[in-house]
Design an enzyme around this catalytic site. Structure first.
Site, PDB file in Angstrom:
ATOM      1  N   LYS A   1     -14.984  -1.862   0.597  1.00 25.87           N
ATOM      2  CA  LYS A   1     -13.647  -2.069   0.052  1.00 25.87           C
ATOM      3  C   LYS A   1     -12.701  -1.013   0.623  1.00 25.87           C
ATOM      4  CE  LYS A   1     -14.631  -5.499  -2.773  1.00 25.87           C
ATOM      5  NZ  LYS A   1     -15.880  -5.893  -2.138  1.00 25.87           N
ATOM      6  N   ASP A   2     -11.456  -1.402   0.754  1.00 22.50           N
ATOM      7  CA  ASP A   2     -10.444  -0.528   1.334  1.00 22.50           C
ATOM      8  C   ASP A   2     -10.361   0.798   0.583  1.00 22.50           C
ATOM      9  OD1 ASP A   2      -7.949   0.570   2.295  1.00 22.50           O
ATOM     10  OD2 ASP A   2      -7.481  -1.448   3.003  1.00 22.50           O
ATOM     11  N   ARG A   3     -10.293   1.876   1.336  1.00 21.63           N
ATOM     12  CA  ARG A   3     -10.170   3.191   0.709  1.00 21.63           C
ATOM     13  C   ARG A   3      -8.807   3.364   0.037  1.00 21.63           C
ATOM     14  NH1 ARG A   3     -11.221   9.182   3.403  1.00 21.63           N
ATOM     15  NH2 ARG A   3     -10.579  10.374   1.572  1.00 21.63           N
TER      16      ARG A   3
ATOM     17  N   LYS B   1       0.819  -1.216   0.000  1.00 22.35           N
ATOM     18  CA  LYS B   1       0.000   0.000   0.000  1.00 22.35           C
ATOM     19  C   LYS B   1       0.856   1.271   0.000  1.00 22.35           C
ATOM     20  CE  LYS B   1      -4.274  -1.658   2.118  1.00 22.35           C
ATOM     21  NZ  LYS B   1      -5.255  -1.439   3.186  1.00 22.35           N
TER      22      LYS B   1
END
Length: 344
Positions: free
Chosen positions: A85-87, A27
Site C-alpha cells: 500500500k502507498d506510503r 495527496k
C-alpha cells in the site's frame, strides 16, 4: 545506470477522454488519500496464522512487516500481506504472521508512529500477495482550477478508463524498464524483490503500449476478430472467432470485456486480426518479449478498460472534491485520477 545504458521509454500514454482540462492536487496530506483493503473472504478465527487488521498513516508496508516480525520474535519471512500500500496515504490492510504452537502476542503493546492495530484474528492460511478482492479508495482532490471541467470528467470516468499500470510501477523516467533490459542482457540482480519489480515493470510497459494504441485507434471498446475477451465474473478468457450480435451485446452489458496481453512464453492467445495487431504493435520490443519469456512468465491477459465501482463524489468547497470508488485487485487509482486532473 550510465547514460549510454539508458533507453528512453515513453510513459505518456493516451487519454480516453482527452487530456484533462482542470488542474488539481491529491495527496496533499496522507489523510487525503485513503485506501481500505477487501480480502474477499472471511478469516476462520483459528489456525497457525495471526492476522492483524492495521491502519497505517505515512508508513511503508514492507518496513512495517519487518517491525511486526521483530515484535513477535519470528523471522521476517513469516510475515506476509496481500498487497503493498502507498506510503503517502492513510491505509487499512491485513498482515498475517505465521506463529504455530505459540500464544498470540499482546499486540496492544506494539508501538510504531502512525500505526494502529485495529483487530487480531487467527486464520488457517497465510495471506499471500495478490490474495485480495480489491480496494476502496476515498481521495480528496484540492486546488481544482476548473470546476465545470472536473464535473464533466467525474461523469466520464464512471463509464471506464484505460486499465493502465500506474507510473509508480515503472520508476522515474522508466528506470525499472531499463533495469529489466540490462538484466535480460546479463546484469546479475541478486535481490529477488528487485528482480520481480523489474520483470513486472517490463511486462506492464508492453501491456500499457497495447492499451494506449487501442485508445488512440478508437478500439478500446470495439472488438477485433480474434480478440481475447474475459468473463468479468471469473476472469477466464476465450478468443472471438466471430463478431456476432450476441458477442457485442455481452460486451455492452459487461458480461465479458476486451483484454490486452501480459507477455510471457508461448503464443499469443489472441487470433486472426487481433493477433496481427498486437504482434505488429509490440515488434519494437522483441528484446523485452524474449527476456520475459526466458524468465518464466507465461502468456496471460488483463482487461483493457477499468470501470470504477460504487463511484461517488462530493464537493467540499468550490475547489475541493472528495471521490470514492472501489477497484479490483491489481488496478490503480492513479489510472482514474489521470483522466480527472492534470497535475499542478
Amino acid at each position: 545506470m550510465t547514460e549510454e545504458e539508458k533507453q528512453v521509454f515513453n510513459l505518456d500514454f493516451n487519454y480516453l477522454y482527452g487530456a484533462p482540462q482542470s488542474e488539481g492536487i491529491f495527496k496533499q496530506s496522507c489523510e487525503d488519500f485513503n485506501v481500505e483493503e477487501n480480502l474477499g473472504f472471511e478469516l476462520t478465527g483459528e489456525g497457525e496464522h495471526v492476522c492483524l487488521w492495521v491502519q497505517k498513516v505515512g508508513e511503508n508496508t514492507a518496513y512495517l512487516a519487518r517491525e511486526l516480525a521483530k515484535f513477535a520474535a519470528i523471522p521476517a519471512k513469516n510475515v506476509s500481506y496481500a498487497g503493498l500500500k502507498d506510503r503517502n496515504a492513510d491505509t487499512k490492510q491485513w498482515f498475517s504472521l505465521h506463529i504455530p504452537g505459540k500464544i498470540t502476542p499482546d499486540f496492544s503493546t506494539f508501538e510504531s508512529p502512525g500505526v494502529t492495530i485495529l483487530n487480531v484474528v487467527r486464520h488457517n492460511k497465510k495471506i499471500k500477495i495478490g490474495a485480495l478482492a480489491g480496494n476502496t479508495f476515498a481521495i480528496v482532490i484540492r486546488e481544482i482550477s476548473d470546476k465545470s471541467a472536473m464535473e464533466k470528467a467525474l461523469l466520464q470516468v464512471q463509464g471506464g478508463v484505460p486499465n493502465y499500470y500506474g507510473s509508480q510501477r515503472f520508476g522515474f523516467d522508466g528506470h525499472n524498464v531499463n533495469a529489466a533490459l540490462l538484466m535480460f542482457r546479463g546484469r546479475k540482480i541478486k535481490d529477488r524483490f528487485k528482480r520481480g519489480m523489474y520483470l513486472s515493470a517490463a511486462r506492464s510497459y508492453l501491456f500499457n503500449q497495447v492499451v494506449s494504441a487501442r485508445v488512440k485507434d478508437d478500439l478500446y471498446d470495439k472488438p477485433i476478430l480474434g480478440d481475447c475477451v474475459q468473463f468479468v465474473a471469473n476472469r477466464s478468457f476465450f478468443p472471438l472467432t466471430e463478431l456476432d450480435k450476441q458477442t457485442k451485446q455481452r460486451l455492452k452489458s459487461r458480461e465479458v470485456c476486451l483484454t490486452a496481453p501480459l507477455w510471457g512464453a508461448g503464443e499469443l492467445t489472441s487470433l486472426d486480426d487481433a493477433k496481427q495487431y498486437e504482434s505488429e504493435l509490440l515488434t519494437p520490443y522483441q528484446e523485452i518479449q524474449a527476456g520475459l519469456a526466458k524468465n518464466g512468465l507465461k502468456q496471460e491477459r488483463r482487461p483493457l478498460l477499468l470501470v470504477p465501482e460504487k463511484f461517488s463524489s462530493i464537493w467540499l468547497d468550490n475547489k475541493t472534491v472528495r471521490v470514492e470508488f472501489y477497484l479490483p485487485s491489481g488496478c490503480y487509482a492513479t489510472s482514474v485520477l489521470r483522466e480527472l486532473i492534470k497535475a499542478s
